[in-house]
Design an enzyme around this catalytic site. Structure first.
Site, PDB file in Angstrom:
ATOM      1  N   ASP A  98     -37.373 -15.201  36.647  1.00  0.00           N
ATOM      2  CA  ASP A  98     -38.669 -15.517  37.254  1.00  0.00           C
ATOM      3  C   ASP A  98     -39.886 -15.194  36.403  1.00  0.00           C
ATOM      4  OD1 ASP A  98     -38.748 -12.770  37.214  1.00  0.00           O
ATOM      5  OD2 ASP A  98     -38.250 -12.533  39.328  1.00  0.00           O
ATOM      6  N   GLU A 120     -29.678 -16.654  37.840  1.00  0.00           N
ATOM      7  CA  GLU A 120     -30.377 -15.804  38.827  1.00  0.00           C
ATOM      8  C   GLU A 120     -31.345 -16.655  39.654  1.00  0.00           C
ATOM      9  OE1 GLU A 120     -31.427 -11.438  38.043  1.00  0.00           O
ATOM     10  OE2 GLU A 120     -33.363 -12.249  38.651  1.00  0.00           O
ATOM     11  N   GLU A 134     -44.186 -14.009  39.839  1.00  0.00           N
ATOM     12  CA  GLU A 134     -42.744 -14.303  39.779  1.00  0.00           C
ATOM     13  C   GLU A 134     -42.255 -15.181  40.925  1.00  0.00           C
ATOM     14  OE1 GLU A 134     -44.081 -11.274  39.358  1.00  0.00           O
ATOM     15  OE2 GLU A 134     -43.603 -10.757  37.285  1.00  0.00           O
ATOM     16  N   HIS A 211     -44.201  -1.182  36.721  1.00  0.00           N
ATOM     17  CA  HIS A 211     -44.925  -2.090  35.826  1.00  0.00           C
ATOM     18  C   HIS A 211     -45.515  -3.327  36.488  1.00  0.00           C
ATOM     19  CE1 HIS A 211     -42.091  -5.522  35.631  1.00  0.00           C
ATOM     20  NE2 HIS A 211     -41.164  -4.621  35.899  1.00  0.00           N
ATOM     21  N   ARG A 213     -47.347  -6.480  38.104  1.00  0.00           N
ATOM     22  CA  ARG A 213     -48.746  -6.922  38.119  1.00  0.00           C
ATOM     23  C   ARG A 213     -49.429  -6.643  39.457  1.00  0.00           C
ATOM     24  NH1 ARG A 213     -47.946  -9.967  33.710  1.00  0.00           N
ATOM     25  NH2 ARG A 213     -49.804 -10.681  32.613  1.00  0.00           N
ATOM     26  N   HIS A 244     -43.629   1.563  30.499  1.00  0.00           N
ATOM     27  CA  HIS A 244     -43.730   0.187  29.971  1.00  0.00           C
ATOM     28  C   HIS A 244     -44.839   0.136  28.913  1.00  0.00           C
ATOM     29  CE1 HIS A 244     -44.552  -4.140  30.005  1.00  0.00           C
ATOM     30  NE2 HIS A 244     -43.498  -4.347  30.768  1.00  0.00           N
TER      31      HIS A 244
HETATM   32  C1  UD1 Z   1     -43.311  -9.450  32.200  1.00  0.00           C
HETATM   33  C2  UD1 Z   1     -43.040 -10.511  33.280  1.00  0.00           C
HETATM   34  C3  UD1 Z   1     -42.453  -9.844  34.526  1.00  0.00           C
HETATM   35  C4  UD1 Z   1     -41.244  -8.977  34.188  1.00  0.00           C
HETATM   36  C5  UD1 Z   1     -41.612  -8.005  33.073  1.00  0.00           C
HETATM   37  C6  UD1 Z   1     -40.393  -7.216  32.638  1.00  0.00           C
HETATM   38  C7  UD1 Z   1     -44.569 -12.446  33.467  1.00  0.00           C
HETATM   39  C8  UD1 Z   1     -45.909 -12.929  33.865  1.00  0.00           C
HETATM   40  N1  UD1 Z   1     -44.320 -11.127  33.660  1.00  0.00           N
HETATM   41  O1  UD1 Z   1     -44.321  -8.591  32.715  1.00  0.00           O
HETATM   42  O2  UD1 Z   1     -42.054 -10.860  35.440  1.00  0.00           O
HETATM   43  O3  UD1 Z   1     -40.862  -8.264  35.330  1.00  0.00           O
HETATM   44  O4  UD1 Z   1     -42.111  -8.737  31.938  1.00  0.00           O
HETATM   45  O5  UD1 Z   1     -40.756  -6.073  31.933  1.00  0.00           O
HETATM   46  O6  UD1 Z   1     -43.762 -13.194  32.974  1.00  0.00           O
HETATM   47  N2  UD1 Z   1     -46.009  -5.143  25.556  1.00  0.00           N
HETATM   48  C9  UD1 Z   1     -45.774  -4.644  24.294  1.00  0.00           C
HETATM   49  N3  UD1 Z   1     -44.504  -4.727  23.776  1.00  0.00           N
HETATM   50  C10 UD1 Z   1     -43.476  -5.259  24.453  1.00  0.00           C
HETATM   51  C11 UD1 Z   1     -43.717  -5.745  25.757  1.00  0.00           C
HETATM   52  C12 UD1 Z   1     -44.983  -5.697  26.292  1.00  0.00           C
HETATM   53  O7  UD1 Z   1     -46.677  -4.140  23.656  1.00  0.00           O
HETATM   54  O8  UD1 Z   1     -42.357  -5.296  23.925  1.00  0.00           O
HETATM   55  C13 UD1 Z   1     -47.379  -5.088  26.115  1.00  0.00           C
HETATM   56  C14 UD1 Z   1     -48.294  -6.137  25.469  1.00  0.00           C
HETATM   57  O9  UD1 Z   1     -49.590  -5.594  25.353  1.00  0.00           O
HETATM   58  C15 UD1 Z   1     -48.289  -7.275  26.504  1.00  0.00           C
HETATM   59  C16 UD1 Z   1     -48.224  -6.468  27.789  1.00  0.00           C
HETATM   60  O10 UD1 Z   1     -47.352  -5.376  27.515  1.00  0.00           O
HETATM   61  O11 UD1 Z   1     -49.432  -8.111  26.406  1.00  0.00           O
HETATM   62  C17 UD1 Z   1     -47.741  -7.215  29.013  1.00  0.00           C
HETATM   63  O12 UD1 Z   1     -46.568  -7.994  28.742  1.00  0.00           O
HETATM   64  P1  UD1 Z   1     -46.274  -9.302  29.667  1.00  0.00           P
HETATM   65  O13 UD1 Z   1     -44.999  -9.925  29.254  1.00  0.00           O
HETATM   66  O14 UD1 Z   1     -47.484 -10.165  29.698  1.00  0.00           O
HETATM   67  O15 UD1 Z   1     -46.199  -8.719  31.123  1.00  0.00           O
HETATM   68  P2  UD1 Z   1     -45.184  -7.673  31.750  1.00  0.00           P
HETATM   69  O16 UD1 Z   1     -45.971  -6.813  32.687  1.00  0.00           O
HETATM   70  O17 UD1 Z   1     -44.372  -7.064  30.703  1.00  0.00           O
HETATM   71  N1  UDP Z   2     -34.688  -0.826  31.234  1.00  0.00           N
HETATM   72  C1  UDP Z   2     -34.445  -0.395  29.925  1.00  0.00           C
HETATM   73  N2  UDP Z   2     -35.234   0.632  29.425  1.00  0.00           N
HETATM   74  C2  UDP Z   2     -36.231   1.198  30.147  1.00  0.00           C
HETATM   75  C3  UDP Z   2     -36.480   0.725  31.466  1.00  0.00           C
HETATM   76  C4  UDP Z   2     -35.686  -0.297  31.979  1.00  0.00           C
HETATM   77  O1  UDP Z   2     -33.551  -0.876  29.245  1.00  0.00           O
HETATM   78  O2  UDP Z   2     -36.892   2.105  29.632  1.00  0.00           O
HETATM   79  C5  UDP Z   2     -33.861  -1.940  31.757  1.00  0.00           C
HETATM   80  C6  UDP Z   2     -33.230  -1.729  33.111  1.00  0.00           C
HETATM   81  O3  UDP Z   2     -31.943  -1.151  32.988  1.00  0.00           O
HETATM   82  C7  UDP Z   2     -33.174  -3.133  33.701  1.00  0.00           C
HETATM   83  C8  UDP Z   2     -34.333  -3.837  33.038  1.00  0.00           C
HETATM   84  O4  UDP Z   2     -34.720  -3.043  31.927  1.00  0.00           O
HETATM   85  O5  UDP Z   2     -31.978  -3.802  33.317  1.00  0.00           O
HETATM   86  C9  UDP Z   2     -35.474  -3.995  33.991  1.00  0.00           C
HETATM   87  O6  UDP Z   2     -36.572  -4.483  33.302  1.00  0.00           O
HETATM   88  P1  UDP Z   2     -38.041  -4.402  33.866  1.00  0.00           P
HETATM   89  O7  UDP Z   2     -38.159  -3.294  34.854  1.00  0.00           O
HETATM   90  O8  UDP Z   2     -38.947  -4.399  32.696  1.00  0.00           O
HETATM   91  O9  UDP Z   2     -38.224  -5.827  34.568  1.00  0.00           O
HETATM   92  P2  UDP Z   2     -37.848  -6.422  35.986  1.00  0.00           P
HETATM   93  O10 UDP Z   2     -36.405  -6.210  36.230  1.00  0.00           O
HETATM   94  O11 UDP Z   2     -38.738  -5.738  36.992  1.00  0.00           O
HETATM   95  O12 UDP Z   2     -38.221  -7.859  35.850  1.00  0.00           O
END
Ligand code: UD1
Ligand code: UDP
Length: 373
Positions: A98, A120, A134, A211, A213, A244
């Site tokens: 999602d 999924e 999502e 984490h 939004r 995160h």
């Molecule tokens: C995204 C997904 C969310 C999912 C989550 C899993 C969307 C809109 N959101 O949210 O559905 O649950 O990933 O974790 O698709 N960043 C880093 N390094 C990384 C990852 C993130 O620096 O490896 C920082 C960056 O500044 C980035 C910000 O986190 O701009 C947000 O990342 P983003 O993918 O936009 O949103 P998430 O909250 O991670």
């Molecule tokens: N996870 C990880 N390291 C962490 C936190 C979570 O590997 O420090 C894994 C966790 O086991 C799960 C996945 O990341 O499989 C969940 O990801 P996240 O919470 O970022 O996204 P969501 O599932 O909410 O989309």
């Protein structure tokens, strides 16, 4: 023998974890040429998973920018994937779950008239603003996809109620369990300075992640204040919080939880140590989707820091409780599980509504049947 090219597309940490076992299954299947394209909507958190499962993408769009908006992700992924699909022309594109990568991956494939398989599929919260974006990503991906791989019967019913023909829905279990079963080991050694110093035998370890939004701002502030109160009230509790990498979350976590000796704010953990600390913790506080699916298998009570869940199966099974984002309510529910052993034992039962570790096998079998390989 007839052969087809299947391109798996993903961009964030959870998609990578849940697609990894499926990629391995595709790679070893005769008649399937497996290709991988990462959008890198996440960078470091994605690379940690690619390294662990030894996945080398054929394409890497490298789109992540710090502080990116949903619009940034949408436009950059749509343009990048459009070019990849036009040039490489897979017979089937697989997307997962999602995220914005998921929806835009399906849209870009549709524009090239390439069929989409949605892994999924069929999760629904019923509120398009929670989880945001999502829930809408799932609805739109359902409309764009041809094959729908539903983890549970409830997901199957949601898709059927959305008018999807049952001929195109497969109940497979969730690939998260395939991944989990490969890496959880009771004998696991952490090699992490903070975790190695925690006395799991005499302390009640709370593992938390946060984490989403829709929790940014006041809800997240209230969640963190509740955790602060828990740590300050119970001397036998230690909190481990892999934060995160989103800068907003890093800043808020540091400002509210940064100076409390029994709260350990650490960098995101690799998947292997993460699920192994999950396996050793007393209680889980989370707003994550994936963690809600993993913890029930390990018999760990979870308090979900959200007002709804699209994963009601574990709530029905009794391991998960949705407690919302009110500070006093979170403190009260966590206190109950920390002090009332009967209430704790009632929740701490290993339940696994999400599959038997063979979801990837079922998905590949369905693809083979559908394409007549
Ligand atoms: C995204 C997904 C969310 C999912 C989550 C899993 C969307 C809109 N959101 O949210 O559905 O649950 O990933 O974790 O698709 N960043 C880093 N390094 C990384 C990852 C993130 O620096 O490896 C920082 C960056 O500044 C980035 C910000 O986190 O701009 C947000 O990342 P983003 O993918 O936009 O949103 P998430 O909250 O991670
Ligand atoms: N996870 C990880 N390291 C962490 C936190 C979570 O590997 O420090 C894994 C966790 O086991 C799960 C996945 O990341 O499989 C969940 O990801 P996240 O919470 O970022 O996204 P969501 O599932 O909410 O989309």
């Amino acid at each position: 023998m007839k052969s087809i090219k299947v391109m798996t597309v993903f961009g964030t940490r959870p998609e990578a974890i849940k697609m990894a076992p499926l990629i391995k299954q595709l790679e070893q299947t005769p008649g399937i040429e497996s290709k991988v394209c990462v959008t890198a909507q996440h960078r470091e958190m994605l690379d940690m998973v690619l390294d662990l499962f030894d996945i080398k993408p054929d394409y890497d769009l490298d789109i992540m920018k710090h502080g990116q908006t949903i619009t940034d992700i949408t436009t950059r992924v749509l343009k990048g994937l459009g070019e990849v699909f036009k040039n490489d022309r897979p017979d089937l594109v697989l997307v997962h779950g999602d995220t914005t990568t998921t929806f835009v991956g399906a849209l870009a494939a549709f524009y090239e008239k390439i069929p989409v398989g949605h892994v999924e599929a069929g999760l629904r919260s019923g509120n398009v603003y929670s989880p945001y974006p999502e829930e809408m990503n799932r609805i739109l991906t359902t409309q764009l996809a041809t094959l729908h791989f539903a983890p549970t019967v409830q997901n199957f019913n949601n898709l059927n109620n959305n008018g999807i023909s049952t001929d195109n829905i497969y109940i497979t279990g969730n690939t998260v369990i395939d991944a989990l079963l490969k890496v959880v080991k009771d004998s696991y050694k952490f090699n992490n300075e903070v975790i190695d110093n925690i006395d799991f035998e005499h302390k009640k370890v709370i593992l938390m992640t946060c984490h989403r939004r829709e929790n940014w701002g006041k809800p997240m502030e209230d969640i963190f204040l509740a955790v602060k109160e828990i740590a300050e009230t119970y001397s036998d509790v230690e909190v481990v919080f892999p934060v995160h990498l989103n800068p907003q979350i890093q800043t808020l976590a540091q400002s509210i939880l940064g100076n409390i000796p029994t709260i350990h704010l650490i960098e995101p953990l690799d998947y292997e140590p993460f699920v192994n600390i999950l396996n050793k913790s007393y209680l889980i506080l989370t707003d994550s989707g994936g963690v809600q699916e993993e913890a029930p298998s390990l018999g760990k009570p979870i308090l979900v820091l959200r007002t709804e869940t699209e994963r009601p199966e574990a709530v029905e099974a009794g391991t998960v409780k949705v407690v919302g984002v009110n500070k006093d309510k979170i403190f009260e529910e966590a206190s109950c599980l920390l002090t009332n052993i009967e209430a704790y034992n009632k929740m701490a039962k290993a339940q696994n509504p999400y599959g038997d570790g063979k979801a990837s096998e079922r998905i590949v079998k369905a693809i083979i049947e559908k394409f007549g390989i």
